[in-house]
Scaffold this motif. Structure first.
Motif, PDB file in Angstrom:
ATOM      1  N   CYS A  33      60.738 -39.386  39.893  1.00  0.00           N
ATOM      2  CA  CYS A  33      62.161 -39.745  39.867  1.00  0.00           C
ATOM      3  C   CYS A  33      62.591 -40.265  38.508  1.00  0.00           C
ATOM      4  O   CYS A  33      63.651 -39.935  37.997  1.00  0.00           O
ATOM      5  CB  CYS A  33      62.355 -40.909  40.836  1.00  0.00           C
ATOM      6  N   ASN A  34      61.742 -41.122  37.961  1.00  0.00           N
ATOM      7  CA  ASN A  34      62.051 -41.733  36.679  1.00  0.00           C
ATOM      8  C   ASN A  34      62.235 -40.670  35.598  1.00  0.00           C
ATOM      9  O   ASN A  34      63.187 -40.702  34.821  1.00  0.00           O
ATOM     10  CB  ASN A  34      60.864 -42.636  36.319  1.00  0.00           C
ATOM     11  N   ARG A  35      61.331 -39.715  35.601  1.00  0.00           N
ATOM     12  CA  ARG A  35      61.409 -38.663  34.586  1.00  0.00           C
ATOM     13  C   ARG A  35      62.616 -37.763  34.831  1.00  0.00           C
ATOM     14  O   ARG A  35      63.299 -37.344  33.899  1.00  0.00           O
ATOM     15  CB  ARG A  35      60.105 -37.851  34.563  1.00  0.00           C
ATOM     16  N   MET A  36      62.871 -37.473  36.123  1.00  0.00           N
ATOM     17  CA  MET A  36      64.063 -36.657  36.447  1.00  0.00           C
ATOM     18  C   MET A  36      65.332 -37.347  35.951  1.00  0.00           C
ATOM     19  O   MET A  36      66.209 -36.723  35.349  1.00  0.00           O
ATOM     20  CB  MET A  36      64.171 -36.459  37.966  1.00  0.00           C
ATOM     21  N   ALA A  37      65.403 -38.653  36.207  1.00  0.00           N
ATOM     22  CA  ALA A  37      66.604 -39.392  35.799  1.00  0.00           C
ATOM     23  C   ALA A  37      66.729 -39.388  34.275  1.00  0.00           C
ATOM     24  O   ALA A  37      67.811 -39.140  33.726  1.00  0.00           O
ATOM     25  CB  ALA A  37      66.539 -40.823  36.338  1.00  0.00           C
ATOM     26  N   LEU A  47      47.780 -36.635  35.556  1.00  0.00           N
ATOM     27  CA  LEU A  47      48.922 -36.867  36.444  1.00  0.00           C
ATOM     28  C   LEU A  47      50.226 -36.858  35.650  1.00  0.00           C
ATOM     29  O   LEU A  47      51.226 -36.247  36.056  1.00  0.00           O
ATOM     30  CB  LEU A  47      48.741 -38.208  37.173  1.00  0.00           C
ATOM     31  N   GLN A  48      50.206 -37.499  34.495  1.00  0.00           N
ATOM     32  CA  GLN A  48      51.435 -37.505  33.669  1.00  0.00           C
ATOM     33  C   GLN A  48      51.812 -36.091  33.248  1.00  0.00           C
ATOM     34  O   GLN A  48      52.992 -35.729  33.227  1.00  0.00           O
ATOM     35  CB  GLN A  48      51.227 -38.361  32.431  1.00  0.00           C
ATOM     36  N   ALA A  49      50.794 -35.293  32.907  1.00  0.00           N
ATOM     37  CA  ALA A  49      51.077 -33.910  32.493  1.00  0.00           C
ATOM     38  C   ALA A  49      51.660 -33.117  33.663  1.00  0.00           C
ATOM     39  O   ALA A  49      52.600 -32.315  33.496  1.00  0.00           O
ATOM     40  CB  ALA A  49      49.789 -33.254  31.982  1.00  0.00           C
ATOM     41  N   GLN A  50      51.136 -33.373  34.862  1.00  0.00           N
ATOM     42  CA  GLN A  50      51.658 -32.660  36.048  1.00  0.00           C
ATOM     43  C   GLN A  50      53.108 -33.064  36.332  1.00  0.00           C
ATOM     44  O   GLN A  50      53.944 -32.238  36.678  1.00  0.00           O
ATOM     45  CB  GLN A  50      50.794 -32.966  37.273  1.00  0.00           C
ATOM     46  N   ILE A  51      53.388 -34.370  36.177  1.00  0.00           N
ATOM     47  CA  ILE A  51      54.764 -34.830  36.395  1.00  0.00           C
ATOM     48  C   ILE A  51      55.690 -34.169  35.375  1.00  0.00           C
ATOM     49  O   ILE A  51      56.767 -33.662  35.718  1.00  0.00           O
ATOM     50  CB  ILE A  51      54.842 -36.375  36.309  1.00  0.00           C
ATOM     51  N   ALA A  52      55.255 -34.124  34.124  1.00  0.00           N
ATOM     52  CA  ALA A  52      56.090 -33.508  33.074  1.00  0.00           C
ATOM     53  C   ALA A  52      56.351 -32.043  33.401  1.00  0.00           C
ATOM     54  O   ALA A  52      57.485 -31.555  33.265  1.00  0.00           O
ATOM     55  CB  ALA A  52      55.396 -33.650  31.724  1.00  0.00           C
ATOM     56  N   ALA A  53      55.326 -31.337  33.851  1.00  0.00           N
ATOM     57  CA  ALA A  53      55.496 -29.900  34.153  1.00  0.00           C
ATOM     58  C   ALA A  53      56.413 -29.717  35.359  1.00  0.00           C
ATOM     59  O   ALA A  53      57.288 -28.830  35.365  1.00  0.00           O
ATOM     60  CB  ALA A  53      54.121 -29.267  34.418  1.00  0.00           C
ATOM     61  N   THR A  54      56.220 -30.564  36.378  1.00  0.00           N
ATOM     62  CA  THR A  54      57.044 -30.442  37.590  1.00  0.00           C
ATOM     63  C   THR A  54      58.515 -30.670  37.255  1.00  0.00           C
ATOM     64  O   THR A  54      59.388 -29.894  37.654  1.00  0.00           O
ATOM     65  CB  THR A  54      56.581 -31.481  38.655  1.00  0.00           C
ATOM     66  N   SER A 113      52.359 -31.786  47.076  1.00  0.00           N
ATOM     67  CA  SER A 113      53.214 -31.512  45.920  1.00  0.00           C
ATOM     68  C   SER A 113      53.841 -32.785  45.392  1.00  0.00           C
ATOM     69  O   SER A 113      54.245 -33.667  46.159  1.00  0.00           O
ATOM     70  CB  SER A 113      54.326 -30.542  46.354  1.00  0.00           C
ATOM     71  N   LEU A 114      53.956 -32.880  44.061  1.00  0.00           N
ATOM     72  CA  LEU A 114      54.637 -34.037  43.480  1.00  0.00           C
ATOM     73  C   LEU A 114      56.103 -34.075  43.898  1.00  0.00           C
ATOM     74  O   LEU A 114      56.743 -35.118  43.830  1.00  0.00           O
ATOM     75  CB  LEU A 114      54.535 -33.983  41.944  1.00  0.00           C
ATOM     76  N   ARG A 115      56.613 -32.943  44.333  1.00  0.00           N
ATOM     77  CA  ARG A 115      58.013 -32.913  44.771  1.00  0.00           C
ATOM     78  C   ARG A 115      58.194 -33.531  46.166  1.00  0.00           C
ATOM     79  O   ARG A 115      59.317 -33.575  46.671  1.00  0.00           O
ATOM     80  CB  ARG A 115      58.560 -31.484  44.702  1.00  0.00           C
TER      81      ARG A 115
END
Ligand code: FAD
Length: 505
Positions: free
Chosen positions: A138-142, A483-490, A156-158
């Protein structure tokens, strides 16, 4: 023609709702949708009195309410000029210059049954420099202004976040009104001028309108806003005052035009000298308001401070709203159920009012009197759950004020040094010791919410859960990087918030 349905012969409970604001029409729409055979619903509202008309930021639970009504989300969002909300960004609360997002979502994922934040705390002690917020989708999306609906696949991270709406409060109640009227709710325009109590039971027997009409009912729902016409005025259910903990008792509100550029998918709360300021971006404008303590600032000075802070000139004169923090000792008293502002008020720092109204409506439906007979046990259960919600939210709001190092104004000095409720003091000590968050299954604000405010406002625990020590840091570090890389990709694969709203690429 007589109906063949045997349920139509049953005696329906006559529900009379006083008030046609957000709370009144939420109650009317839900009752007629969920209990069409158990009740008839009549709603009395007065256009002369009007509605509060603020209340633009919501919580993710409202999605379930919209879905329960069978409303199409896209249509609902279009009509109410809604945007997506991923959380609230708090600025200048812990210290001037600080900012963090309280996201509608989790931080990281547990490993070997160890809650993620303990792993992060351990790695922080090993010299890792990132923040827990770097592990929130959420933080990255925002931060990137992106939006995609969550999925239900647990892997899924989603699936680790939710979302809410930010909408135009003046359009929400009319939308629900059209919905309710189409399904058989009867609406009466008029002002209630008198309330008749049954001399034996003390129940409300009837209302008298300015037109002279007398309206009888079995169950009265008080949605008359701060006036609390029935629950306060007629029944006299006591008020529990919490203004010694939450002294903000005024708000000045003024919308302004949207700035050029993308719409941010989050609400912002910025701490001010005597309270805080909200910024809620909608499709057609930005909602703004300064919530403040009148013991620390006067209304003119608050209006000036708000106008000075706006990014564009105001679209209307600033409007002052007055309130007190607290709740009714009994939200359901005799045959009066209070919902919305009539039942209590907690400042909108975490956008909880509409959620509280929704919860009360859902509880009323779940505990609805059988054949009009109100059982003490049902009423007590209703009050127990409403109280629990209010008390939890109260503590959570107080935390935002108490967890500060600000000493730049009399207001913040008072907040920093106040004595908090024991229930909050215990939670804070539990966290300070070892990063543990008090667990509960009912009510609002679970672990991620508390973590966001504690860590976002600089409360760092003295230790972490020792189960985290069983994991080799040489493995943990790369796992966190991954995990951070996966969040960035997602998040990188998501469309922009504007595109999700259909505002072009
Ligand atoms: C400054 C501020 C900011 C807020 N921000 C948020 C937010 O961001 N998110 C959130 O969830 N909530 C927020 N809220 C709360 C939110 O606005 C309310 O929960 C919501 O609007 C419900 O209000 P209501 O329906 O209880 O009362 P109202 O909107 O005041 O409606 C009261 C109704 O009662 C009727 N009425 C009153 N007296 C009579 C009478 N004698 N006869 C007939 N009819 C009568 C009125 O005509 C009106 O229809 C905020 C509140 C304030 C004050």
């Amino acid at each position: 023609m007589r109906s063949e349905d045997p349920r139509d012969d049953r005696q329906r409970t006559r529900v009379v709702i006083v008030g046609g604001g957000t709370a009144g029409w939420m109650a009317a729409a839900a009752l007629i949708r969920r209990l069409p055979h158990a009740c008839s619903v009549r709603l009395i509202e007065s256009e002369d009195i009007g509605i509060v008309g603020v209340g633009e930021a919501t919580l993710p639970h409202l999605r379930a309410f919209v879905a329960m009504l069978g409303i199409d989300e896209a249509e609902f969002m279009r009509v109410t000029q809604a945007t997506y909300k991923l959380g609230i960004e708090f600025r200048d609360f812990g210290r001037i210059g600080d900012a963090y997002l309280h996201p509608f979502g989790n931080f990281g994922m547990p490993l070997n049954g160890v809650p993620f934040h303990h792993l992060w705390l351990r790695m922080r002690a090993e010299g890792r420099h990132d923040t827990l917020f770097d592990y929130s989708v959420c933080n990255r999306m925002a931060a990137q202004g992106r939006f995609a609906s969550p999925t239900s696949e647990a892997a899924s991270l989603r699936s680790t976040y939710g979302y809410a709406y930010q909408f135009d409060a003046t359009l929400f109640a009319p939308y629900l009104r059209d919905y309710a009227l189409a399904r058989g709710v009867e609406r009466t325009e008029g002002r209630v001028v008198d309330v008749t109590l049954d001399p034996l039971s003390g129940d409300v027997a009837a209302l008298t309108l300015a037109s002279g009409e007398r309206v009888e009912g079995d169950l009265f729902v008080d949605c008359s806003g701060f006036r609390a016409l029935l629950i306060g005025g007629a029944i006299g259910s006591p008020w529990e005052d919490w203004s010694h903990w939450l002294p903000c008792d005024r708000a000045v509100a003024a919308p302004c035009a949207s700035p050029a550029g993308p719409i941010e998918p989050f609400t912002r709360a910025t701490a001010m000298a005597a309270g805080w300021r909200w910024r809620i971006p909608l499709r057609h404008r930005v909602g703004n308001g300064y919530v403040f303590s009148s013991a620390h600032l006067d209304e003119d000075a608050a209006s000036t401070a708000l106008i000075d802070a706006l990014e564009n000139p105001p679209l209307a004169d600033p409007r002052v709203l007055r309130f007190r923090a607290g709740r009714r000792a009994r939200s359901w008293d005799r045959n009066v159920v209070s919902i919305g502002l009539a039942s209590g008020f907690l400042e909108p720092l975490e956008s909880t009012s509409i959620y509280l109204a929704q919860g009360a409506v859902e509880q009323l439906i779940a505990l609805f009197p059988i054949h009009g007979r109100i059982a003490d046990a049902d009423r007590d259960e209703f009050n127990r759950t409403v109280d629990l919600e209010y008390d939890r939210i109260r503590d959570f709001l107080i935390l935002h004020y108490r967890a500060t190092t600000r000493n730049d104004s009399a207001f913040w000095n008072d907040m920093r040094t106040m004595r908090v409720p024991d229930s909050l003091a215990e939670k804070m000590e539990l966290f300070r010791q070892c990063g543990r968050v008090a667990r509960y299954t009912q009510g609002l604000f679970f672990e991620p919410s508390w973590l966001a405010v504690y860590l976002g406002q600089g409360i760092v625990p003295r230790h972490w859960d020792q189960r985290a020590d069983a994991i080799d840091p040489a493995q943990l570090g790369p796992a966190l990087d991954q995990l951070q890389a996966q969040i960035a990709a997602t998040v990188g694969a998501m469309p922009s918030h504007d595109a999700a709203l259909g505002r072009g690429a």
